[in-house]
Design a protein around this motif. Structure first.
Motif, PDB file in Angstrom:
ATOM      1  N   LEU A  49       8.858  -4.585   2.344  1.00 18.94           N
ATOM      2  CA  LEU A  49       7.721  -5.318   1.805  1.00 18.94           C
ATOM      3  C   LEU A  49       7.523  -5.014   0.329  1.00 18.94           C
ATOM      4  CD1 LEU A  49       5.093  -4.891   4.663  1.00 18.94           C
ATOM      5  CD2 LEU A  49       6.706  -6.775   4.289  1.00 18.94           C
ATOM      6  N   CYS A  50       7.153  -6.033  -0.419  1.00 16.36           N
ATOM      7  CA  CYS A  50       6.875  -5.894  -1.848  1.00 16.36           C
ATOM      8  C   CYS A  50       5.633  -5.029  -2.040  1.00 16.36           C
ATOM      9  CB  CYS A  50       6.632  -7.281  -2.441  1.00 16.36           C
ATOM     10  SG  CYS A  50       6.118  -7.281  -4.167  1.00 16.36           S
ATOM     11  N   PRO A  51       5.665  -4.086  -2.982  1.00 19.35           N
ATOM     12  CA  PRO A  51       4.503  -3.227  -3.212  1.00 19.35           C
ATOM     13  C   PRO A  51       3.305  -3.958  -3.818  1.00 19.35           C
ATOM     14  CG  PRO A  51       6.162  -2.814  -4.871  1.00 19.35           C
ATOM     15  CD  PRO A  51       6.776  -3.740  -3.862  1.00 19.35           C
TER      16      PRO A  51
ATOM     17  N   ALA B  77       5.435  -6.317 -13.933  1.00 17.46           N
ATOM     18  CA  ALA B  77       5.315  -6.129 -12.482  1.00 17.46           C
ATOM     19  C   ALA B  77       5.743  -4.717 -12.080  1.00 17.46           C
ATOM     20  CB  ALA B  77       6.159  -7.164 -11.748  1.00 17.46           C
ATOM     21  N   LYS B  78       6.814  -4.226 -12.688  1.00 12.52           N
ATOM     22  CA  LYS B  78       7.249  -2.854 -12.380  1.00 12.52           C
ATOM     23  C   LYS B  78       6.189  -1.847 -12.815  1.00 12.52           C
ATOM     24  CE  LYS B  78      11.544  -3.299 -14.192  1.00 12.52           C
ATOM     25  NZ  LYS B  78      12.917  -2.869 -14.549  1.00 12.52           N
ATOM     26  N   ARG B  79       5.609  -2.066 -13.977  1.00 11.14           N
ATOM     27  CA  ARG B  79       4.569  -1.173 -14.480  1.00 11.14           C
ATOM     28  C   ARG B  79       3.343  -1.194 -13.554  1.00 11.14           C
ATOM     29  NH1 ARG B  79       5.228  -2.196 -19.318  1.00 11.14           N
ATOM     30  NH2 ARG B  79       4.215  -4.229 -19.330  1.00 11.14           N
ATOM     31  N   THR B  80       2.947  -2.380 -13.100  1.00 14.28           N
ATOM     32  CA  THR B  80       1.797  -2.509 -12.201  1.00 14.28           C
ATOM     33  C   THR B  80       2.039  -1.767 -10.898  1.00 14.28           C
ATOM     34  OG1 THR B  80       1.203  -4.646 -13.154  1.00 14.28           O
ATOM     35  CG2 THR B  80       0.323  -4.149 -10.966  1.00 14.28           C
ATOM     36  N   ALA B  81       3.227  -1.904 -10.340  1.00  7.26           N
ATOM     37  CA  ALA B  81       3.551  -1.201  -9.089  1.00  7.26           C
ATOM     38  C   ALA B  81       3.502   0.316  -9.297  1.00  7.26           C
ATOM     39  CB  ALA B  81       4.920  -1.631  -8.576  1.00  7.26           C
ATOM     40  N   ARG B  82       4.035   0.789 -10.417  1.00  6.48           N
ATOM     41  CA  ARG B  82       3.986   2.230 -10.713  1.00  6.48           C
ATOM     42  C   ARG B  82       2.549   2.709 -10.843  1.00  6.48           C
ATOM     43  NH1 ARG B  82       8.589   1.104 -13.931  1.00  6.48           N
ATOM     44  NH2 ARG B  82       7.276   0.744 -15.736  1.00  6.48           N
TER      45      ARG B  82
ATOM     46  N   GLN C 239      -0.006   1.578  -9.411  1.00 11.55           N
ATOM     47  CA  GLN C 239      -0.619   1.598  -8.083  1.00 11.55           C
ATOM     48  C   GLN C 239      -0.082   2.754  -7.248  1.00 11.55           C
ATOM     49  OE1 GLN C 239      -0.054  -2.257  -6.304  1.00 11.55           O
ATOM     50  NE2 GLN C 239      -1.439  -3.248  -7.724  1.00 11.55           N
ATOM     51  N   GLY C 240       0.915   3.460  -7.770  1.00 15.27           N
ATOM     52  CA  GLY C 240       1.460   4.627  -7.087  1.00 15.27           C
ATOM     53  C   GLY C 240       2.544   4.328  -6.081  1.00 15.27           C
ATOM     54  N   ASP C 241       3.077   3.118  -6.093  1.00 17.70           N
ATOM     55  CA  ASP C 241       4.119   2.761  -5.130  1.00 17.70           C
ATOM     56  C   ASP C 241       5.481   2.943  -5.775  1.00 17.70           C
ATOM     57  OD1 ASP C 241       5.749   1.619  -3.147  1.00 17.70           O
ATOM     58  OD2 ASP C 241       4.071   0.398  -2.492  1.00 17.70           O
ATOM     59  N   SER C 242       6.259   3.879  -5.264  1.00 16.58           N
ATOM     60  CA  SER C 242       7.515   4.212  -5.925  1.00 16.58           C
ATOM     61  C   SER C 242       8.753   4.019  -5.068  1.00 16.58           C
ATOM     62  CB  SER C 242       7.469   5.667  -6.385  1.00 16.58           C
ATOM     63  OG  SER C 242       7.395   6.519  -5.256  1.00 16.58           O
ATOM     64  N   LYS C 243       8.613   3.537  -3.875  1.00 12.15           N
ATOM     65  CA  LYS C 243       9.767   3.486  -2.989  1.00 12.15           C
ATOM     66  C   LYS C 243      10.105   2.106  -2.459  1.00 12.15           C
ATOM     67  CE  LYS C 243       9.979   8.088  -2.609  1.00 12.15           C
ATOM     68  NZ  LYS C 243      10.743   8.790  -3.563  1.00 12.15           N
ATOM     69  N   ARG C 244       9.524   1.066  -3.044  1.00 15.55           N
ATOM     70  CA  ARG C 244       9.791  -0.275  -2.531  1.00 15.55           C
ATOM     71  C   ARG C 244      10.191  -1.221  -3.650  1.00 15.55           C
ATOM     72  NH1 ARG C 244       4.827  -2.045   1.090  1.00 15.55           N
ATOM     73  NH2 ARG C 244       3.598  -1.294  -0.668  1.00 15.55           N
TER      74      ARG C 244
ATOM     75  N   PHE D 209      13.947  -2.103  -7.686  1.00 16.44           N
ATOM     76  CA  PHE D 209      13.338  -0.880  -7.161  1.00 16.44           C
ATOM     77  C   PHE D 209      12.400  -0.266  -8.183  1.00 16.44           C
ATOM     78  CE2 PHE D 209      13.571   3.783  -6.802  1.00 16.44           C
ATOM     79  CZ  PHE D 209      12.959   3.917  -5.577  1.00 16.44           C
ATOM     80  N   ILE D 210      11.275   0.201  -7.694  1.00 18.22           N
ATOM     81  CA  ILE D 210      10.264   0.798  -8.561  1.00 18.22           C
ATOM     82  C   ILE D 210      10.269   2.313  -8.376  1.00 18.22           C
ATOM     83  CG2 ILE D 210       7.805   0.859  -9.107  1.00 18.22           C
ATOM     84  CD1 ILE D 210       9.278  -1.871  -9.519  1.00 18.22           C
ATOM     85  N   MET D 211      10.356   3.056  -9.470  1.00 23.17           N
ATOM     86  CA  MET D 211      10.234   4.516  -9.397  1.00 23.17           C
ATOM     87  C   MET D 211       9.063   4.906 -10.281  1.00 23.17           C
ATOM     88  SD  MET D 211      10.804   7.488  -8.383  1.00 23.17           S
ATOM     89  CE  MET D 211      12.293   7.547  -7.446  1.00 23.17           C
ATOM     90  N   SER D 212       8.101   5.534  -9.684  1.00 22.69           N
ATOM     91  CA  SER D 212       6.929   5.932 -10.461  1.00 22.69           C
ATOM     92  C   SER D 212       7.239   7.181 -11.271  1.00 22.69           C
ATOM     93  CB  SER D 212       5.744   6.212  -9.537  1.00 22.69           C
ATOM     94  OG  SER D 212       5.962   7.393  -8.815  1.00 22.69           O
ATOM     95  N   ASN D 213       6.387   7.476 -12.221  1.00 20.65           N
ATOM     96  CA  ASN D 213       6.565   8.661 -13.056  1.00 20.65           C
ATOM     97  C   ASN D 213       6.479   9.942 -12.248  1.00 20.65           C
ATOM     98  OD1 ASN D 213       6.822   7.059 -15.310  1.00 20.65           O
ATOM     99  ND2 ASN D 213       4.648   7.092 -15.747  1.00 20.65           N
ATOM    100  N   ASN D 214       5.659   9.951 -11.203  1.00 28.95           N
ATOM    101  CA  ASN D 214       5.493  11.182 -10.427  1.00 28.95           C
ATOM    102  C   ASN D 214       6.293  11.185  -9.131  1.00 28.95           C
ATOM    103  OD1 ASN D 214       4.068   9.418  -8.852  1.00 28.95           O
ATOM    104  ND2 ASN D 214       2.071  10.347  -9.212  1.00 28.95           N
ATOM    105  N   GLY D 215       7.016  10.102  -8.822  1.00 29.21           N
ATOM    106  CA  GLY D 215       7.881  10.072  -7.650  1.00 29.21           C
ATOM    107  C   GLY D 215       7.140  10.041  -6.325  1.00 29.21           C
TER     108      GLY D 215
END
Length: 85
Positions: A29-31, A61-66, A68-73, A12-18
């Motif tokens: 689906l994968c972010p 990969a987690k950093r890249t998803a964050r 891109q702003g995707d935090s829930k997938r 699971f990816i959690m972005s800094n801004n949620g």
């Protein structure tokens, strides 16, 4: 409610801004690649049965998803797999 349960999943990816993209949100689906992420939690199963619980997850990969702003997938196996040298 699904995104709360995803917090238990290693992929699971959690972005800094949620935040997450408002359009096309599908927790299955994968972010990064938009293919099926095979997340057990997103499918309503126990977190312990998810593929990522016994796998190393790529920090890049987690950093890249964050970024891109995707935090829930969750990431899929292919995108989440660490690169080997």
């Amino acid at each position: 409610v699904v995104h709360i349960h995803l917090l238990r999943c290693k992929g699971f990816i959690m972005s800094n801004n949620g935040t997450s993209p408002a359009s096309n949100f599908n927790p299955a689906l994968c972010p990064l690649c938009e293919q099926a992420n095979q997340c057990a939690v997103a499918a309503g199963e126990e977190p312990s049965s998810c593929w990522c619980m016994n796998a190393a997850i790529s920090e890049n990969a987690k950093r890249t998803a964050r970024q891109q702003g995707d935090s829930k997938r969750c990431l899929c196996k292919q995108c989440g797999r660490p690169l080997t040298s």
